[in-house]
Design a protein around this motif. Structure first.
Motif, PDB file in Angstrom:
ATOM      1  N   LYS A 262      -7.224  -3.498 -16.938  1.00 32.22           N
ATOM      2  CA  LYS A 262      -6.687  -2.132 -16.774  1.00 32.22           C
ATOM      3  C   LYS A 262      -7.361  -1.426 -15.606  1.00 32.22           C
ATOM      4  CE  LYS A 262      -5.070  -1.222 -21.411  1.00 32.22           C
ATOM      5  NZ  LYS A 262      -5.766  -1.193 -22.687  1.00 32.22           N
ATOM      6  N   ILE A 263      -8.690  -1.572 -15.517  1.00 35.13           N
ATOM      7  CA  ILE A 263      -9.438  -0.930 -14.429  1.00 35.13           C
ATOM      8  C   ILE A 263      -9.024  -1.543 -13.088  1.00 35.13           C
ATOM      9  CG2 ILE A 263     -11.770  -0.561 -13.492  1.00 35.13           C
ATOM     10  CD1 ILE A 263     -12.782  -0.721 -16.440  1.00 35.13           C
ATOM     11  N   ASN A 264      -8.906  -2.865 -13.057  1.00 35.85           N
ATOM     12  CA  ASN A 264      -8.511  -3.536 -11.809  1.00 35.85           C
ATOM     13  C   ASN A 264      -7.111  -3.111 -11.362  1.00 35.85           C
ATOM     14  OD1 ASN A 264     -10.912  -4.953 -11.472  1.00 35.85           O
ATOM     15  ND2 ASN A 264     -10.206  -6.695 -12.696  1.00 35.85           N
ATOM     16  N   GLU A 265      -6.219  -2.956 -12.327  1.00 37.05           N
ATOM     17  CA  GLU A 265      -4.857  -2.512 -11.975  1.00 37.05           C
ATOM     18  C   GLU A 265      -4.885  -1.083 -11.440  1.00 37.05           C
ATOM     19  OE1 GLU A 265      -2.547  -3.319 -15.458  1.00 37.05           O
ATOM     20  OE2 GLU A 265      -2.153  -5.403 -14.844  1.00 37.05           O
ATOM     21  N   ALA A 266      -5.694  -0.242 -12.032  1.00 32.45           N
ATOM     22  CA  ALA A 266      -5.801   1.148 -11.557  1.00 32.45           C
ATOM     23  C   ALA A 266      -6.329   1.177 -10.115  1.00 32.45           C
ATOM     24  CB  ALA A 266      -6.720   1.941 -12.484  1.00 32.45           C
ATOM     25  N   VAL A 286       3.377 -10.005   0.938  1.00 36.09           N
ATOM     26  CA  VAL A 286       4.629  -9.475   0.381  1.00 36.09           C
ATOM     27  C   VAL A 286       4.318  -8.842  -0.983  1.00 36.09           C
ATOM     28  CG1 VAL A 286       5.966 -11.265   1.574  1.00 36.09           C
ATOM     29  CG2 VAL A 286       5.356 -11.580  -0.824  1.00 36.09           C
ATOM     30  N   LYS A 287       5.068  -7.771  -1.298  1.00 39.89           N
ATOM     31  CA  LYS A 287       4.685  -6.927  -2.439  1.00 39.89           C
ATOM     32  C   LYS A 287       4.566  -7.686  -3.756  1.00 39.89           C
ATOM     33  CE  LYS A 287       6.040  -2.426  -0.677  1.00 39.89           C
ATOM     34  NZ  LYS A 287       6.777  -1.178  -0.929  1.00 39.89           N
ATOM     35  N   GLU A 288       5.516  -8.561  -4.029  1.00 38.09           N
ATOM     36  CA  GLU A 288       5.510  -9.190  -5.361  1.00 38.09           C
ATOM     37  C   GLU A 288       4.319 -10.140  -5.554  1.00 38.09           C
ATOM     38  OE1 GLU A 288       9.133 -11.404  -5.839  1.00 38.09           O
ATOM     39  OE2 GLU A 288       8.493 -13.010  -4.497  1.00 38.09           O
ATOM     40  N   ASP A 289       3.700 -10.548  -4.451  1.00 35.12           N
ATOM     41  CA  ASP A 289       2.579 -11.496  -4.558  1.00 35.12           C
ATOM     42  C   ASP A 289       1.228 -10.854  -4.250  1.00 35.12           C
ATOM     43  OD1 ASP A 289       4.393 -13.529  -5.154  1.00 35.12           O
ATOM     44  OD2 ASP A 289       4.690 -14.021  -3.033  1.00 35.12           O
ATOM     45  N   ARG A 290       1.192  -9.541  -4.178  1.00 34.39           N
ATOM     46  CA  ARG A 290      -0.053  -8.857  -3.831  1.00 34.39           C
ATOM     47  C   ARG A 290      -1.159  -9.145  -4.840  1.00 34.39           C
ATOM     48  NH1 ARG A 290       1.994  -2.775  -2.130  1.00 34.39           N
ATOM     49  NH2 ARG A 290       2.094  -3.166   0.125  1.00 34.39           N
ATOM     50  N   SER A 291      -2.323  -9.411  -4.329  1.00 36.20           N
ATOM     51  CA  SER A 291      -3.494  -9.655  -5.170  1.00 36.20           C
ATOM     52  C   SER A 291      -4.070  -8.346  -5.667  1.00 36.20           C
ATOM     53  CB  SER A 291      -4.550 -10.401  -4.339  1.00 36.20           C
ATOM     54  OG  SER A 291      -5.796 -10.354  -4.986  1.00 36.20           O
ATOM     55  N   ILE A 292      -4.472  -8.334  -6.937  1.00 40.62           N
ATOM     56  CA  ILE A 292      -5.172  -7.129  -7.408  1.00 40.62           C
ATOM     57  C   ILE A 292      -6.663  -7.194  -7.068  1.00 40.62           C
ATOM     58  CG2 ILE A 292      -3.549  -6.543  -9.273  1.00 40.62           C
ATOM     59  CD1 ILE A 292      -5.700  -7.659 -11.244  1.00 40.62           C
ATOM     60  N   MET A 293      -7.088  -8.300  -6.496  1.00 35.29           N
ATOM     61  CA  MET A 293      -8.500  -8.437  -6.110  1.00 35.29           C
ATOM     62  C   MET A 293      -8.726  -8.101  -4.640  1.00 35.29           C
ATOM     63  SD  MET A 293     -10.567  -9.680  -8.637  1.00 35.29           S
ATOM     64  CE  MET A 293      -9.954  -8.237  -9.493  1.00 35.29           C
ATOM     65  N   ASN A 294      -7.883  -8.655  -3.761  1.00 33.81           N
ATOM     66  CA  ASN A 294      -8.089  -8.504  -2.319  1.00 33.81           C
ATOM     67  C   ASN A 294      -6.834  -7.922  -1.694  1.00 33.81           C
ATOM     68  OD1 ASN A 294      -9.028 -11.487  -3.280  1.00 33.81           O
ATOM     69  ND2 ASN A 294     -10.665 -10.466  -2.158  1.00 33.81           N
ATOM     70  N   ALA A 295      -6.926  -6.685  -1.201  1.00 31.57           N
ATOM     71  CA  ALA A 295      -5.784  -6.052  -0.543  1.00 31.57           C
ATOM     72  C   ALA A 295      -5.944  -6.200   0.967  1.00 31.57           C
ATOM     73  CB  ALA A 295      -5.715  -4.581  -0.925  1.00 31.57           C
ATOM     74  N   THR A 296      -4.936  -6.822   1.605  1.00 24.05           N
ATOM     75  CA  THR A 296      -4.980  -6.983   3.065  1.00 24.05           C
ATOM     76  C   THR A 296      -4.011  -5.991   3.699  1.00 24.05           C
ATOM     77  OG1 THR A 296      -3.423  -8.804   2.723  1.00 24.05           O
ATOM     78  CG2 THR A 296      -5.716  -9.398   3.146  1.00 24.05           C
ATOM     79  N   PHE A 297      -4.468  -5.315   4.748  1.00 22.49           N
ATOM     80  CA  PHE A 297      -3.607  -4.331   5.414  1.00 22.49           C
ATOM     81  C   PHE A 297      -4.023  -4.174   6.869  1.00 22.49           C
ATOM     82  CE2 PHE A 297      -6.717  -0.812   5.166  1.00 22.49           C
ATOM     83  CZ  PHE A 297      -7.548  -1.253   4.139  1.00 22.49           C
ATOM     84  N   THR A 298      -3.093  -3.648   7.662  1.00 17.55           N
ATOM     85  CA  THR A 298      -3.365  -3.458   9.091  1.00 17.55           C
ATOM     86  C   THR A 298      -3.017  -2.033   9.498  1.00 17.55           C
ATOM     87  OG1 THR A 298      -1.150  -4.219   9.604  1.00 17.55           O
ATOM     88  CG2 THR A 298      -2.894  -5.876   9.705  1.00 17.55           C
ATOM     89  N   LEU A 299      -3.548  -1.630  10.628  1.00 19.19           N
ATOM     90  CA  LEU A 299      -3.140  -0.362  11.226  1.00 19.19           C
ATOM     91  C   LEU A 299      -1.856  -0.604  12.015  1.00 19.19           C
ATOM     92  CD1 LEU A 299      -6.593   0.917  12.499  1.00 19.19           C
ATOM     93  CD2 LEU A 299      -4.997   2.291  11.127  1.00 19.19           C
ATOM     94  N   PRO A 338     -16.417   0.001  -8.528  1.00 17.00           N
ATOM     95  CA  PRO A 338     -15.878   1.120  -9.326  1.00 17.00           C
ATOM     96  C   PRO A 338     -14.642   1.758  -8.679  1.00 17.00           C
ATOM     97  CG  PRO A 338     -17.961   1.750  -8.257  1.00 17.00           C
ATOM     98  CD  PRO A 338     -17.703   0.316  -7.892  1.00 17.00           C
ATOM     99  N   LEU A 339     -13.822   2.346  -9.525  1.00 15.28           N
ATOM    100  CA  LEU A 339     -12.624   3.068  -9.063  1.00 15.28           C
ATOM    101  C   LEU A 339     -13.010   4.115  -8.021  1.00 15.28           C
ATOM    102  CD1 LEU A 339      -9.541   3.553  -9.558  1.00 15.28           C
ATOM    103  CD2 LEU A 339     -10.181   5.193 -11.322  1.00 15.28           C
ATOM    104  N   GLU A 340     -14.162   4.720  -8.230  1.00  9.06           N
ATOM    105  CA  GLU A 340     -14.675   5.752  -7.327  1.00  9.06           C
ATOM    106  C   GLU A 340     -14.752   5.225  -5.883  1.00  9.06           C
ATOM    107  OE1 GLU A 340     -18.800   6.208  -8.071  1.00  9.06           O
ATOM    108  OE2 GLU A 340     -19.118   7.386  -6.234  1.00  9.06           O
TER     109      GLU A 340
END
Lengths: 356, 356
Positions: A262-266, A286-299, A338-340
């Motif tokens: 639950k915390i990881n999803e939040a 791609v959205k449906e395969d996004r990891s809840i552990m490692n989020a990759t993003f670019t500017l 932490p979520l913080e």
């Protein structure tokens, strides 16, 4: 200043684990001896190993189902070799799913070992998704996949159904989400994400699948040997096992895998929502395969990089530079983050938007 | 009460190492982060690995002589397999000296791998001495021996001369005595005696002997891969490497191997003199092959056991029960054990004599 450690691994562990581990280096269990100088055959350490092995099965809901948990050495990279040694028959073959750098490492080691079929790969699109709709040959000795791809930020949500043994490298998402772990025959994971420090590898094995290859297996690579010796075939990495136990105890106290999920999803929702909302950023996977552990993003605009980098560093964030094979950013949100800390990153992203 | 830790390994390390290691678990290099949560690719840890690798060569007097030092995982038991994989040719053979349990472990792994000749063995006399006067086949791909036999308390004083590559398991006496280390082509050692905590293995390799087998070597077992990747082929056991560095720094500050050798000889002389003088005790190993690391001895009269055991326990001594394959007692006097601890044991032995 408060640090927000997004390191991809080794990574943040709970603060109470650091404190208890440091105390044990000075004086373990009030014995007057350091955890570093006691025999692995001492009553106190045998109790640590037994509890750690049992707690793994408890947290994965695998008690009484014919599974054994081992704490080995060598990292997931040694399991890349142990798995074919223990499961691939003399003139048999193995099936692998190629979802990224680590899956590829496993495939390379298996190919050098025996016939290895790659059932699908997302390499052509720089591993931005998990291949689907592939067929697993029913005459393969096992099927191997990587549940979470740290570098590319993708994660398998639905595991394929197959009648052959299912082997999964869960190094970067074990203990992070509820799954029916009894569908797997071997699960392995380097400790250094959600379980403990670098230096031990967890291997969870359904014992009945062993001993079927007719192959001579070197003792040190033979899972059955390690099971027979209760994970003490040779001197185990005492401190890494102890610190893993502390982390597993922390997780149990928190409510186990369902609670941390639950915390990881939040955390993941908070960050992905911002990536999607903020027009300065693009998600990589791609959205449906996004990891809840490692989020990759670019500017979107590389010219904003210098300012953004200055801003997150000033906020106490570390470890979000992307891997060289993807570029951009990677925020690793393992169990102990932490979520913080995610809120601090999201605030910096919003602030960048305001400044531009 | 002051503890006198004679554990055979994992074993006592210097007190200042425990203190610095504990501090690093809380706050490494004043970074605000624990040594357990930093990336192995971080500047600070790469510096640790580089210094540790260099310091090994410096302390063994092997700088600039074509050697590489690696910090791997898996214990000496994994090197039992890596050595034949890297040195034994497809239809070649290897020569081994059988001096005890661990030598035997190496032989078993090599025999399962390829043709393995045991040039001599002291098994018939329960390994109470080091075989001598044997011939090493000049057509073997390498010769393997175990410098110190922890369980039986024997140690090789003169290493055989041979033109084939010389491989030595120095797990239990590395850094304890001066030798011409350049006579060896591969030296390996589990860290958990004189170098650090359990969880890393030191491998020192003369690089030119590699790449001559024509054999395909799995990546994780290939020494050349680990050399090319500067001991970071995969995530290293960060904490074990750091704690090893602290121990090596302590040794260098003390004056290096020549300085510790004098202390080790003083400790061994003190204990062996008492074993020989005191008529209640017998030494196990033949005198010329006695180990300066592990002294094995028995009570002449087993009826004195209960009293003696009570006395040494009351003196704060731990870990001197002999291994089950020898019985009696084993006093392990690794580098970090102070002379004072040996004096306490000798005093108890004298006291026993007075009481009886």
């Amino acid at each position: 200043m408060k640090k927000h450690n997004y390191s991809a691994g080794p990574c943040i562990l709970p603060q109470e684990v650091f404190e208890k581990a440091a105390q044990a280096v000075l004086n373990f269990n009030n014995s007057g001896l350091s955890i570093l100088e006691i025999s692995h055959r001492s009553k106190d350490f045998v109790a640590v190993m037994d509890e750690a092995r049992a707690l793994v099965l408890e947290l994965l809901n695998l008690e009484g189902k014919g599974y054994q948990a081992l704490f080995l050495q060598g990292g997931a990279s040694l399991e890349f070799l142990r798995v074919p040694y223990n499961l691939m028959k003399e003139s048999g073959k193995a099936a692998y799913l190629d979802t990224g750098t680590w899956a590829n490492g496993a495939i390379k080691e298996a190919k050098a070992f025996g016939e290895t079929v790659v059932v699908a790969s997302s390499k052509d699109e720089n591993y931005n998704h998990i291949p689907k709709g592939f067929t697993i040959p029913s005459d393969a000795n096992y099927f191997h996949c990587t549940s979470n791809n740290t570098i590319f930020g993708t994660q398998i949500k639905d595991f394929p159904k197959t009648d052959i043994p299912l082997v999964c490298d869960m190094s970067s998402d074990i203990f992070s989400r509820t799954l029916d772990f009894s569908k797997f025959d071997i699960i392995y994971a380097g400790a250094q994400k959600n379980m403990g420090p670098a230096g031990t590898t967890l291997v969870v094995i359904k014992e009945e699948i062993l001993g079927k290859t007719g192959r001579a297996i070197p003792n040190i690579l033979n899972y059955q040997q390690h099971i027979t010796k209760e994970s003490m075939y040779n001197t185990p990495p005492v401190f890494a096992v102890y610190t893993s136990l502390l982390t597993l105890q922390w997780l149990k106290k928190l409510g186990g895998v369902p609670a941390i999920e639950k915390i990881n999803e939040a955390k993941a929702n908070l960050l992905y929502n911002e990536i999607d909302r903020n027009t300065l950023f693009n998600g990589v996977a791609v959205k449906e395969d996004r990891s809840i552990m490692n989020a990759t993003f670019t500017l979107v605009n590389p010219e904003h990089q210098e300012l953004f980098d200055t801003m997150w560093k000033e906020a106490g964030i570390s470890g979000i530079n992307g891997h060289r094979s993807v570029g951009g950013y990677r925020a690793s949100m393992y169990n102990a983050l932490p979520l913080e800390s995610v809120q601090v990153l999201v605030d910096v992203m919003k602030e960048l938007e305001n400044k531009i």
